[in-house]
Design a protein around this motif. Sequence first.
Motif, mmCIF file in Angstrom:
data_model
loop_
_atom_site.group_PDB
_atom_site.id
_atom_site.type_symbol
_atom_site.label_atom_id
_atom_site.label_comp_id
_atom_site.label_asym_id
_atom_site.label_seq_id
_atom_site.Cartn_x
_atom_site.Cartn_y
_atom_site.Cartn_z
ATOM 1 N N SER A 236 -5.562 -6.218 -1.543
ATOM 2 C CA SER A 236 -7.010 -6.051 -1.500
ATOM 3 C C SER A 236 -7.341 -4.572 -1.671
ATOM 4 O O SER A 236 -6.466 -3.705 -1.537
ATOM 5 N N ARG A 237 -8.599 -4.262 -1.968
ATOM 6 C CA ARG A 237 -8.988 -2.860 -2.145
ATOM 7 C C ARG A 237 -8.721 -2.048 -0.872
ATOM 8 O O ARG A 237 -8.228 -0.927 -0.944
ATOM 9 N N ALA A 238 -9.008 -2.642 0.295
ATOM 10 C CA ALA A 238 -8.781 -1.934 1.557
ATOM 11 C C ALA A 238 -7.285 -1.696 1.786
ATOM 12 O O ALA A 238 -6.875 -0.610 2.216
ATOM 13 N N GLN A 239 -6.450 -2.693 1.468
ATOM 14 C CA GLN A 239 -5.000 -2.531 1.608
ATOM 15 C C GLN A 239 -4.473 -1.464 0.657
ATOM 16 O O GLN A 239 -3.616 -0.658 1.019
ATOM 17 N N ARG B 274 -6.127 1.159 -0.593
ATOM 18 C CA ARG B 274 -6.519 2.481 -0.129
ATOM 19 C C ARG B 274 -5.661 2.935 1.044
ATOM 20 O O ARG B 274 -5.251 4.087 1.131
#
Length: 266
Positions: free
Chosen positions: A84-87, A89
């Motif tokens: 995911s984008r959060a993972q 980053r």
Amino acid sequence: MKSPTVKPPVVLMEDVVVRAGGRTLLAVEHFAVHAGERVALVGANGAGKSTLLALLAALALPGAQVQGRVQVLGRRVDAPQALSRAQWRAWRAEVGVLMQGLHLVPRLSALDNVLVGALARPGLPAWRSWARLYPAALRTEALQALAGLGLATQAGQRTERLSGGERQKVAVARLALQRAPLLLADEPTAALDPASTALVLAELRHLAEAATLISVVHDAALLPALAERVVGLAGGRIVFDRPRAVLDAEQLRGLYDPRLDLVAAN
């Protein structure tokens, strides 16, 4: 009695093959690095060193096909789209990268480029970079990092006006601000004079006290400063992996024999 817990490696590559343009660039059956190690990748041009490092940094390899497992800090990065984008980053914040391109922002000052490294720290929002509003303590830390690399008077200069060697040192100072547990460096002293080389090596050794360091090294004289373990590549394959203390000059010279083309074109 409980058996001691074995920590997973920081870096793990298994059955990795990279092909591009009808040629196999890299073929690694197994490569693992554990926390706190200092590892140097050595070999002739085209041996696969930079390709291996780019895989670990999850950098794009235009036109290349990648097979196998590449795991870095517990994440599979051979298929980054699975994160995911959060993972993504969060993972990227844990990996400090110093590649030949440096990836500095030309119009920003040396100081602002260094401060960008701190954006990976928890609790520091990206808008501070856009607005150039950093805490005073962080600015002091960035200035100290530049001063330690001999760039105290160039802190306010736009990086596009700095020399190649000065930009290299700005990128190293940015690594210092990031405080990443894994550092990947491709020829970290390229374009540096002897005095600047000494400063950069000292800084990298200091950073490696609290991190794992994997670097591409061309000058064997730098190995004592950068590595405790040396991995030799030729023709895209790992041909030796041993402690620096038992490595001899003949083994290093063998890497640069043009007859060592161990990966055939497909």
